[in-house]
Motif scaffolding. Structure first.
Motif, PDB file in Angstrom:
ATOM      1  N   ALA A  65      -8.238   3.605   1.333  1.00 17.00           N
ATOM      2  CA  ALA A  65      -7.234   3.861   0.294  1.00 17.00           C
ATOM      3  C   ALA A  65      -7.163   2.711  -0.706  1.00 17.00           C
ATOM      4  CB  ALA A  65      -5.866   4.105   0.927  1.00 17.00           C
ATOM      5  N   TRP A  66      -7.130   1.488  -0.216  1.00 16.66           N
ATOM      6  CA  TRP A  66      -7.105   0.330  -1.120  1.00 16.66           C
ATOM      7  C   TRP A  66      -8.283   0.374  -2.090  1.00 16.66           C
ATOM      8  CZ3 TRP A  66      -3.471  -2.818  -2.573  1.00 16.66           C
ATOM      9  CH2 TRP A  66      -2.446  -3.197  -1.705  1.00 16.66           C
ATOM     10  N   LEU A  67      -9.495   0.545  -1.541  1.00 15.27           N
ATOM     11  CA  LEU A  67     -10.707   0.514  -2.359  1.00 15.27           C
ATOM     12  C   LEU A  67     -10.747   1.678  -3.348  1.00 15.27           C
ATOM     13  CD1 LEU A  67     -13.290  -0.377   0.453  1.00 15.27           C
ATOM     14  CD2 LEU A  67     -12.560  -1.876  -1.424  1.00 15.27           C
ATOM     15  N   LEU A  81       0.827  -1.203   0.000  1.00 10.16           N
ATOM     16  CA  LEU A  81       0.000   0.000   0.000  1.00 10.16           C
ATOM     17  C   LEU A  81       0.866   1.261   0.000  1.00 10.16           C
ATOM     18  CD1 LEU A  81      -2.718   1.382   0.033  1.00 10.16           C
ATOM     19  CD2 LEU A  81      -2.820   1.068   2.513  1.00 10.16           C
ATOM     20  N   VAL A  82       1.973   1.215   0.723  1.00  7.83           N
ATOM     21  CA  VAL A  82       2.888   2.363   0.769  1.00  7.83           C
ATOM     22  C   VAL A  82       3.371   2.713  -0.634  1.00  7.83           C
ATOM     23  CG1 VAL A  82       5.149   3.160   1.557  1.00  7.83           C
ATOM     24  CG2 VAL A  82       3.639   1.942   3.141  1.00  7.83           C
ATOM     25  N   TYR A  83       3.855   1.704  -1.352  1.00  5.92           N
ATOM     26  CA  TYR A  83       4.397   1.969  -2.691  1.00  5.92           C
ATOM     27  C   TYR A  83       3.292   2.180  -3.730  1.00  5.92           C
ATOM     28  CZ  TYR A  83       8.847   0.940  -0.584  1.00  5.92           C
ATOM     29  OH  TYR A  83       9.953   0.984   0.236  1.00  5.92           O
ATOM     30  N   ARG A 132       1.937   8.380   7.236  1.00 10.42           N
ATOM     31  CA  ARG A 132       1.450   9.575   7.918  1.00 10.42           C
ATOM     32  C   ARG A 132       1.107  10.687   6.928  1.00 10.42           C
ATOM     33  NH1 ARG A 132      -0.380   7.105  10.736  1.00 10.42           N
ATOM     34  NH2 ARG A 132       0.266   6.296  12.758  1.00 10.42           N
ATOM     35  N   GLY A 133       1.770  10.687   5.763  1.00 10.09           N
ATOM     36  CA  GLY A 133       1.426  11.658   4.738  1.00 10.09           C
ATOM     37  C   GLY A 133       0.019  11.443   4.225  1.00 10.09           C
ATOM     38  N   VAL A 134      -0.324  10.189   3.914  1.00 14.71           N
ATOM     39  CA  VAL A 134      -1.668   9.863   3.435  1.00 14.71           C
ATOM     40  C   VAL A 134      -2.692  10.093   4.539  1.00 14.71           C
ATOM     41  CG1 VAL A 134      -3.170   8.021   2.598  1.00 14.71           C
ATOM     42  CG2 VAL A 134      -0.862   8.252   1.679  1.00 14.71           C
ATOM     43  N   TYR A 135      -2.328   9.723   5.781  1.00 13.46           N
ATOM     44  CA  TYR A 135      -3.248   9.939   6.893  1.00 13.46           C
ATOM     45  C   TYR A 135      -3.574  11.415   7.022  1.00 13.46           C
ATOM     46  CZ  TYR A 135      -5.450   9.437  11.439  1.00 13.46           C
ATOM     47  OH  TYR A 135      -6.364   9.444  12.457  1.00 13.46           O
ATOM     48  N   SER A 136      -2.569  12.249   6.829  1.00 11.46           N
ATOM     49  CA  SER A 136      -2.763  13.685   7.004  1.00 11.46           C
ATOM     50  C   SER A 136      -3.450  14.329   5.806  1.00 11.46           C
ATOM     51  CB  SER A 136      -1.404  14.349   7.250  1.00 11.46           C
ATOM     52  OG  SER A 136      -1.537  15.750   7.330  1.00 11.46           O
ATOM     53  N   VAL A 167      -8.163   4.279   7.408  1.00  9.76           N
ATOM     54  CA  VAL A 167      -7.546   4.980   6.274  1.00  9.76           C
ATOM     55  C   VAL A 167      -7.076   3.986   5.216  1.00  9.76           C
ATOM     56  CG1 VAL A 167      -5.571   6.373   5.566  1.00  9.76           C
ATOM     57  CG2 VAL A 167      -6.846   6.989   7.616  1.00  9.76           C
ATOM     58  N   GLY A 168      -6.428   2.920   5.660  1.00 12.57           N
ATOM     59  CA  GLY A 168      -5.869   1.941   4.733  1.00 12.57           C
ATOM     60  C   GLY A 168      -6.917   1.234   3.894  1.00 12.57           C
TER      61      GLY A 168
END
Length: 477
Positions: free
Chosen positions: A427-429, A17-19, A261-265, A423-424
């Motif tokens: 993001a995936w969906l 997910l990070v990449y 944390r970037g995506v979370y923010s 969040v994760g």
């Protein structure tokens, strides 16, 4: 239970997910020809254009609503967490997530505008569930997203924000977490029972004020440590690429925690930003795409950087080795989170710093909780198109207030893990969906740029562009 939650979080936020977040941002940057750079002036211009209507909010109100969701505890406690577990290099990867993610935010927000609709109360509604159904034609997928988002925004994520408020207030004034929980719940109830318009007006007033005050404080602290700024910037870049020997052990974690944390923010790609984007009253979907791309910059490049610079300039941070030992221990015994930022400001302004950060957290995190409610309610509105259960909104309000109470008194680690899971999953969906559905957003960008070159105020006509199922735009004329 905490161990189980942590394990689930590890699976959701795997390196894949990070990449994926970084890769999708780079891909959309190329596909849009780096609109986040070319269109910077247009972002600024559009931000202050447009007016609200009975059905929708203005571009600036939509920006404020989106920022109220983006600018939260992730900008204070989240940055501290990223530095603790990923070292100073995590800050660089937060910046990279924002720069690339701005193009992702454009795609998802423009799609939300293209496929928005009016609900039973005459208000604009839209978001991933709507564009998944209308553009992809997969109602089951849309329902999965809607249910997942209602759970994430209504149950999993509010506790993180409430936990940080309670922690910040306790650190500053010694007020018990339970008292903070009660005050948060009472205030939240007043706002969320007032409806979408009240949310928009609340965000429009509070968000710009709190962000500006926080950034100004950071500038004062950086100015007082101006001699350390070159070394601080060098440390961030060296640590990001493993060139700083002391932080070599956390090189991989710098990328992971920076992106996480970037995506979370900034929420780029998460699928939350499209909800307020759809509520804007605009003549062309790309307009709100530009504005929402700029909101990612405000969140991460300004507000997150403000926190990072305060921590690094004052040296008020710790860095943990993956084995649990300390690489740097500048704040012995201090739990990672808002206490880092409070210590940083307190070191410059004794007797004021802890209170200032506690107040900033109260504004940041509370407006984020309110934004979470709006997004959860929007997905319930999607569900209610079919099941017609108005009482679900009341249940959401009660559940959310319970989640805030629970999060306020739980440990920070458990609260953050629950939030990361929410969040994760979103993001995936959403990322899978926008990769499939990107074409209408790219067509809208080209159409907008063409009309601008012709000296027009762009107007969206989906039939002429070959975009189907954009029912709102075909029936409004």
């Amino acid at each position: 239970m905490d161990a189980l939650i942590s394990t689930i979080n590890g699976y959701v936020w795997s390196p894949a997910l990070v990449y994926l977040c970084l890769g999708v941002g780079l891909y959309f940057s190329i596909r849009t020809r780096f609109m986040q750079v070319r269109g910077f002036n247009e972002m600024i211009r559009l931000m202050f254009q447009g007016k609200s209507s009975d059905a929708g909010v203005s571009s600036f109100q939509a920006l404020a609503m989106a920022l109220s969701g983006r600018v939260g505890t992730g900008n204070i406690a989240g940055v501290a967490t990223a530095i603790t577990f990923g070292g100073p290099g995590a800050v660089f990867w937060m910046w990279m997530t924002a720069f690339l993610g701005a193009s992702t935010a454009y795609i998802e927000s423009t799609l939300a505008q293209i496929y928005k609709e009016k609900d039973d109360n005459g208000q604009y509604r839209g978001g991933p569930a709507y564009y998944i159904e209308k553009a992809m034609g997969q109602k089951w997928y849309a329902w999965i997203f809607a249910v997942s988002t209602a759970i994430a925004m209504g149950l999993l994520l509010p506790g993180v924000q409430a936990n940080s408020i309670a922690a910040g207030v306790y650190n500053a004034w010694g007020i018990d977490h339970a008292v903070s929980a009660a005050l948060i719940v009472i205030t939240l109830g007043f706002i969320i029972f007032g409806g979408v318009k009240r949310i928009a007006h609340f965000a429009e007033f509070v968000v710009p004020f709190m962000a500006l005050a926080y950034i100004l404080m950071a500038l004062v602290i950086v100015f007082l440590h101006i001699d350390q700024v070159p070394a601080m910037i060098a440390l961030i870049f060296k640590s990001a690429f493993g060139l700083e020997a002391g932080f070599g052990a956390v090189l991989g974690l710098a990328v992971q925690w920076g992106v996480k944390r970037g995506v979370y923010s900034n929420e780029a790609g998460q699928g939350s930003g499209p909800h307020p984007a759809a509520a804007a009253e605009v003549s062309h979907p790309a307009k709100q795409g530009y504005v929402q791309a700029f909101s990612v910059y405000i969140d991460t490049l300004l507000v997150c950087s403000a926190t990072a610079f305060m921590l690094l300039a004052t040296g008020k941070y710790n860095v943990k080795h993956p084995d649990g030992s300390m690489i740097l221990d500048h704040l012995p015994g201090v739990e990672t989170g808002p206490a880092y930022t409070q210590a940083a400001v307190e070191s410059v302004m004794p007797g004021f710093g802890a209170s200032f950060v506690a107040l900033a957290l109260m504004f940041f995190a509370f407006t984020t909780i309110v934004a979470y409610y709006y997004m959860a309610e929007t997905n319930l509105a999607y569900i209610n198109r079919k099941v017609h259960r108005p009482w679900l909104v009341f249940v959401l309000r009660i559940v959310m207030m319970a989640a805030v109470t629970y999060g306020s008194v739980r440990s920070a680690g458990a609260a953050w893990d629950l939030g990361d899971i929410g969040v994760g999953i979103m993001a995936w969906l959403n990322i899978i969906a926008i990769l499939i559905l990107q074409k209408p957003a790219l067509i809208a960008l080209r159409d907008y740029e063409r009309q601008k070159k012709e000296g027009k105020d762009p107007v969206f006509e989906p039939e002429k562009l070959g975009i189907r199922n954009a029912d709102f735009w075909t029936t409004r004329r």
